[in-house]
Scaffold this active site. Sequence first.
Site, short mmCIF file in Angstrom:
data_model
loop_
_atom_site.label_atom_id
_atom_site.label_comp_id
_atom_site.label_asym_id
_atom_site.label_seq_id
_atom_site.Cartn_x
_atom_site.Cartn_y
_atom_site.Cartn_z
N ASP A 157 -7.81 -6.67 43.55
CA ASP A 157 -8.08 -7.19 42.87
C ASP A 157 -6.66 -8.79 42.72
OD1 ASP A 157 -10.77 -5.45 41.83
OD2 ASP A 157 -8.84 -5.04 40.90
N HIS A 185 -10.69 -2.03 36.91
CA HIS A 185 -10.85 -2.46 38.08
C HIS A 185 -12.43 -2.07 38.40
CE1 HIS A 185 -11.28 -2.91 42.56
NE2 HIS A 185 -11.68 -1.56 43.44
P1 NAD Z 1 -14.20 7.63 52.77
O1 NAD Z 1 -15.39 8.63 52.46
O2 NAD Z 1 -14.01 6.59 54.13
O3 NAD Z 1 -13.02 8.84 53.15
C1 NAD Z 1 -12.39 9.78 51.35
C2 NAD Z 1 -12.16 10.83 51.80
O4 NAD Z 1 -11.66 11.70 50.86
C3 NAD Z 1 -13.06 11.71 52.49
O5 NAD Z 1 -12.21 12.08 53.88
C4 NAD Z 1 -13.38 12.36 51.48
O6 NAD Z 1 -13.95 13.97 52.58
C5 NAD Z 1 -12.00 13.30 51.01
N1 NAD Z 1 -12.28 14.09 50.29
C6 NAD Z 1 -13.16 13.52 49.23
N2 NAD Z 1 -13.38 14.48 48.58
C7 NAD Z 1 -12.20 15.66 48.09
C8 NAD Z 1 -10.70 15.69 47.31
N3 NAD Z 1 -11.20 16.57 46.52
N4 NAD Z 1 -9.39 16.03 47.87
C9 NAD Z 1 -8.92 14.74 48.82
N5 NAD Z 1 -10.10 14.58 49.82
C10 NAD Z 1 -10.96 14.34 49.30
O7 NAD Z 1 -13.61 6.84 51.53
P2 NAD Z 1 -12.75 5.49 51.18
O8 NAD Z 1 -13.25 3.82 51.38
O9 NAD Z 1 -11.46 6.25 52.32
O10 NAD Z 1 -12.46 5.68 49.84
C11 NAD Z 1 -11.67 6.04 49.27
C12 NAD Z 1 -11.85 6.23 47.45
O11 NAD Z 1 -11.03 4.69 47.46
C13 NAD Z 1 -13.33 5.49 47.74
O12 NAD Z 1 -13.42 6.68 45.63
C14 NAD Z 1 -13.51 3.94 46.93
O13 NAD Z 1 -14.13 3.95 46.09
C15 NAD Z 1 -11.93 3.51 46.68
N6 NAD Z 1 -11.11 2.81 47.03
C16 NAD Z 1 -11.00 1.91 45.74
C17 NAD Z 1 -10.18 0.74 46.03
C18 NAD Z 1 -9.23 0.03 44.72
O14 NAD Z 1 -9.18 -0.98 44.41
N7 NAD Z 1 -9.07 0.69 43.38
C19 NAD Z 1 -10.21 0.28 47.12
C20 NAD Z 1 -10.66 0.57 47.88
C21 NAD Z 1 -11.54 1.98 47.99
C1 LMR Z 2 -13.19 -2.59 46.19
O1 LMR Z 2 -12.38 -3.22 45.28
O2 LMR Z 2 -13.01 -3.09 47.16
C2 LMR Z 2 -12.97 -0.94 45.89
O3 LMR Z 2 -12.86 -0.32 44.08
C3 LMR Z 2 -14.68 -0.25 46.72
C4 LMR Z 2 -15.78 -1.15 45.66
O4 LMR Z 2 -15.82 -0.17 45.66
O5 LMR Z 2 -15.77 -2.24 45.42
#
Ligand code: NAD
Ligand code: LMR
Length: 328
Positions: A157, A185
Site C-alpha cells: 500500500d 490492508h
Molecule cells: P497462491 O494461491 O498462489 O499461493 C498460496 C500458497 O499457499 C499455495 O501454494 C497453497 O498451497 C499454500 N498454502 C495454503 N495453505 C497453506 C498452509 N496451511 N501452509 C502452507 N502453505 C499453504 O497465493 P499468492 O498469490 O501467493 O497469495 C498468498 C496470500 O498472500 C493470499 O492470502 C493473498 O491474498 C495474500 N497477499 C497479501 C498481500 C499483502 O499486501 N499483504 C499482497 C498480495 C497477496
Molecule cells: C493486494 O493488495 O494486491 C493483495 O492484498 C491481494 C488482494 O487480495 O488484493
Amino acid sequence: MSNPIRVAVTGAAGQIAYSVLFRIASGQLFGKDRPVHLNLLEIPQAMGTLSGVVMELEDCAFPTLAGVTVTDQAAVAFDGIQWAFMIGSRPRGAGMERSDLIRINGPIFVGQGEALNRSADNVRVLVVGNPCNTNCLIAMNNSDVPPERFSSMMRLDQNRAKALLAGKAGTPVAAVSHLAVWGNHSNRQYPDFENAQINGQPVTAVITDLPWLQETFVNTVQERGAAVIKARGSSSAASAANAVLDHAAAMMEPTRAGDWFSAAVRSDGSYGVDPGLVFGFPLRTHADGSQEIVQGLSLSTWARGKFDHVLNELRTEREVVKDLLKKS
Ligand code: NAD
Ligand code: LMR
C-alpha cells in the site's frame, strides 16, 4: 562466509513465493556475503509443484543459497529460523473482499503461530496471507514469540501510494517520503497524504488538487488490489513479493533520519488504537534493529474519520476470530 541465516517461507509453491524465493536466495535481502538456508512449507497437495520450484532454485546456482528444506510440517519449517515469511493461504478472487477470507485462512495461523515457538530467539515474523493484519494477530496470540517480533504487510500500500503521488506531481518516486498507511490492508486503509512529503514539502503544497487527494488518490490505493485481480485474473504477486523484501529490509536497516515507513504492528495504544490490535502505523527502525511507532502526527478531522473507520473494521475482524485468539 558466515553461518547461513535460516529463513522460512510458507506457501512456497504459490505465486508470491515464486518471486520472493529467488530474490532472497540471490542475496538481495541479506547481502551477497550472507548465505541463506530456505525452509519451504507447503500443504501436501502442492509438493509436486514445490519440487519444480526447488529444481529452479538449484538451477540458478546462487552462491548465497546454502540449502533448502522442503516440508509440510510447520514445526520443521520453523525450527531455528531467524525470519518467517508467512505467505501460505488462499488469495481472494474477483468480487471478494480480503476479509471474506478470514475464516478460511485464520485457522492456518493458529497452528503456525504455535509452531513459531521452535524458531530462534531473534526471529522476525512477517504475515502476508490475507487478511494479513488479523492473521498476524492470530499468529501472535498463539505464540510465545514476543509480540514485537511480529508484523504484517502495509508496504504494498505504501509503495502504491508513493507511486501515485509521484506520478501526479511529476517527480521521481524517491522524492516522496513520510508516507504512513494507517490501519488495515483493506479497502478502508487510510494512506495519509496530509503528513507525506514530496521533495521535503508537504504533499498538499505540491499537489493542490484536494478532491484528487481525498478521493482519487485514497480510493485508488484502497482498491488497487482489486484492480489488479480484475485485470490479471489473479492477485498481485510480483509487486507483493517486492513489498515483502522492502518490508523486511525496513525492519532490519535504520530508517533514514526523520523519515518513516509503514507496517502493521501490535498497538501500544498510540493514536488511541486498542492495545494489542495489529494496526498499520508509521514506524522507524533504530540502529539496534528495534522499531518505534512514530508519535505526534496530526490528523485533520476528515482524516480522523478515515482513521476511525478502519480502526472499527479491525475491531470487527478481531471479534470474528476471537475464538482463535488463545492468549486474549
Ligand atoms: P497462491 O494461491 O498462489 O499461493 C498460496 C500458497 O499457499 C499455495 O501454494 C497453497 O498451497 C499454500 N498454502 C495454503 N495453505 C497453506 C498452509 N496451511 N501452509 C502452507 N502453505 C499453504 O497465493 P499468492 O498469490 O501467493 O497469495 C498468498 C496470500 O498472500 C493470499 O492470502 C493473498 O491474498 C495474500 N497477499 C497479501 C498481500 C499483502 O499486501 N499483504 C499482497 C498480495 C497477496
Ligand atoms: C493486494 O493488495 O494486491 C493483495 O492484498 C491481494 C488482494 O487480495 O488484493
